[in-house]
Design a protein around this motif. Structure first.
Motif, short mmCIF file in Angstrom:
data_model
loop_
_atom_site.label_atom_id
_atom_site.label_comp_id
_atom_site.label_asym_id
_atom_site.label_seq_id
_atom_site.Cartn_x
_atom_site.Cartn_y
_atom_site.Cartn_z
N PHE A 21 0.79 -1.30 -0.05
CA PHE A 21 -0.13 -0.11 -0.04
C PHE A 21 0.82 1.29 -0.02
CE2 PHE A 21 -2.83 -2.90 2.14
CZ PHE A 21 -4.04 -2.92 1.42
N HIS A 26 3.01 -0.49 3.71
CA HIS A 26 2.52 -1.59 4.19
C HIS A 26 2.47 -2.67 3.48
CE1 HIS A 26 2.19 0.25 8.06
NE2 HIS A 26 1.57 1.03 7.80
N ALA A 57 0.44 -5.21 1.42
CA ALA A 57 -0.94 -5.71 1.09
C ALA A 57 -0.94 -7.20 1.26
CB ALA A 57 -1.35 -5.23 0.03
N ALA A 85 -1.18 -8.27 4.86
CA ALA A 85 -2.28 -7.73 5.56
C ALA A 85 -3.53 -8.79 5.08
CB ALA A 85 -2.78 -6.34 4.80
N ARG A 120 -4.88 -10.40 9.25
CA ARG A 120 -5.80 -9.33 10.29
C ARG A 120 -6.30 -10.03 11.54
NH1 ARG A 120 -8.46 -9.51 5.01
NH2 ARG A 120 -10.17 -10.96 6.10
N THR A 148 -13.49 -2.37 4.54
CA THR A 148 -12.34 -1.80 5.26
C THR A 148 -12.18 -1.95 6.77
OG1 THR A 148 -13.57 0.48 5.46
CG2 THR A 148 -12.42 0.15 3.41
N GLU A 183 -9.45 -0.32 9.81
CA GLU A 183 -8.86 0.98 10.14
C GLU A 183 -7.33 0.71 10.60
OE1 GLU A 183 -9.53 4.23 10.25
OE2 GLU A 183 -11.26 3.76 9.02
N ASP A 184 -6.50 0.96 9.53
CA ASP A 184 -4.91 0.69 10.23
C ASP A 184 -4.64 2.15 10.74
OD1 ASP A 184 -2.21 1.31 9.31
OD2 ASP A 184 -2.31 -0.81 8.71
N ARG A 215 -2.37 4.35 8.38
CA ARG A 215 -3.12 4.69 6.97
C ARG A 215 -4.45 4.96 6.91
NH1 ARG A 215 -4.50 1.57 2.77
NH2 ARG A 215 -3.44 2.74 1.32
N THR A 248 -8.56 1.05 5.29
CA THR A 248 -7.82 0.24 4.22
C THR A 248 -8.75 -0.99 3.66
OG1 THR A 248 -5.79 0.62 5.58
CG2 THR A 248 -5.78 -1.30 3.97
N ALA A 265 -7.23 -4.51 11.68
CA ALA A 265 -6.14 -4.36 11.03
C ALA A 265 -4.92 -5.41 11.52
CB ALA A 265 -5.38 -3.04 11.50
#
Length: 396
Positions: A51, A55, A57, A60, A64, A335, A337-338, A341, A344, A363
């Motif tokens: 991203f 970070h 992806a 991620a 999570r 989405t 919340e990171d 950033r 996300t 996240a």
């Protein structure tokens, strides 16, 4: 409340298959503690794509809703910390080569003495036994060895890998199945177990239909492109604008398909009414259909076929399906919340349970984000001991 609330998982696995399985458990309520090495952590933390902001992806997508503790397993103190966490867990997932965990004093036989109810899942390339047990492997190696690559592609072209990390993803599902069935068995027996999950075995098990052809007919299955060996039509066809449409029609759909395409002669031909006869005349039938479909716009033809009951699906690109109204309505793209950033995007875990809270979608953890809290609250270490572990680099 979620289905796996109260289940504690320690995750020693890295990269994809194991982390995928433990992420599913985490999002359905399990408390998953990811044990990573100090400094770099799981190597997928730096894998492409990334991203904006750097970070991964890739990381991620499979990590999570977990906690992270960074522990040096090369040190005696670090191995003891990992042992203590596993001693109170319900599930352990690891993907070291056979004997790797045992060499650190973290093998199943040792941990079973401290935690008889532990469901211990070992995810290896080739299993704990057999002549290939010590081999290393990657997704595409398993695809190749298992015959999946040989089956993929067009008849007149070279073999091709599946467009996804097929072996890793399917193995992740089998790790999950192994963990959950082990937990269910523990309810009845009161005992945990060791699950020997070989990625190679998982791939061979997926050869069910090609193997059935070999067992029944003695034939070696070959590449068929998008066609189905046992059904005509069942293939992707090019439409007028160059887009592709997949059509799969059984006997009850055949006259409807022909009618929609204006092929009344084929619809009325009794020698084509049965699938077995169309399979025998595959090349002829497929060519006539291809010529008719090539004259039609996909945007018009696809809904027209579905309206009369013929199964048809547009061959979507990834952006097309992610932005598809049904995908959106099902909430598959969400989405989290990171902390760095903000909002996300990611793909949600697909199951929806009635009577339970919605699954978590949080996240992925920063490396070692939960180390101090776990040491203090779960392992009951005092602040001086924790400070010494940090100072010596045993934890991060």
């Amino acid at each position: 409340m979620r289905p796996l609330d109260g289940i504690k998982v320690v995750d020693f696995s890295r990269v994809l298959a194991g982390p995928m399985a433990t992420q599913v458990m985490a999002e359905y309520g399990a408390e998953v503690t990811k044990i990573e090495r100090p400094g770099d952590g799981d190597e997928s933390r730096v894998f492409e794509p990334v991203f904006d902001g750097g970070h991964s992806a890739y990381y991620a997508a499979f990590n999570r809703s977990k906690r992270s503790i960074a522990v040096d397993l090369k040190s005696e103190e670090g191995r003891q910390l990992a042992f203590d966490l596993a001693a109170s867990a319900d599930v352990l997932v690891e993907n070291f080569l056979p004997g790797g965990m045992a060499s650190m004093g973290l093998g199943y036989e040792v941990l079973r003495e401290a935690n008889p109810g532990l469901v211990y899942v070992s995810n290896t390339g080739f299993g704990q036994t057999g002549p290939y047990a010590k081999r290393k492997g990657y997704d595409t190696i398993f695809q190749a060895l298992s015959g999946v690559i040989d089956l993929t592609g067009h008849p007149d072209g070279p073999p091709a890998k599946v467009g996804l990390p097929f072996a890793d993803l399917t193995s992740g599902l089998w790790i999950l199945i192994g963990a959950l069935t082990g937990l269910l068995g523990r309810v009845r027996s009161g005992q945990g177990c060791h699950v020997d999950m070989a990625m190679m075995d998982a791939q061979v098990s997926l050869l069910s239909l090609p193997a059935a052809r070999y067992f029944a007919l003695g034939e070696t299955p070959t590449r068929t492109g998008t066609e189905h060996l046992g059904r005509v039509p069942s293939s992707a066809f090019a439409c007028k604008g160059g887009e592709w449409l997949f059509i799969s029609a059984s006997d009850q759909h055949w006259p409807l398909l022909c009618g929609a395409l204006g092929l009344d002669g084929m619809a009325d031909d009794p020698s084509l009414a049965r699938n077995i006869d169309r399979v025998d005349r595959r090349a002829e039938v497929t060519q006539v259909l291809a010529d008719a479909i090539a004259m039609r716009d996909r945007a018009e033809l696809a809904p027209a076929l579905r309206k009369v009951g013929v199964p048809a699906g547009e061959v979507n690109t990834v952006p097309e399906i992610l932005n598809d109204p049904h995908t959106q309505a099902r909430g598959m793209v969400a989405t989290y919340e990171d902390p760095d950033r903000g909002a996300t995007p990611g793909l949600r875990t697909p199951l929806r349970y009635s009577g339970y809270d919605d699954h978590r979608f949080e996240a992925p953890p920063k490396l070692g984000a939960d180390t101090r809290r776990i040491l203090a609250e779960e392992l009951a270490l005092d602040e001086a001991t924790i400070a010494a572990l940090y100072e010596r680099g045993i934890v991060q």
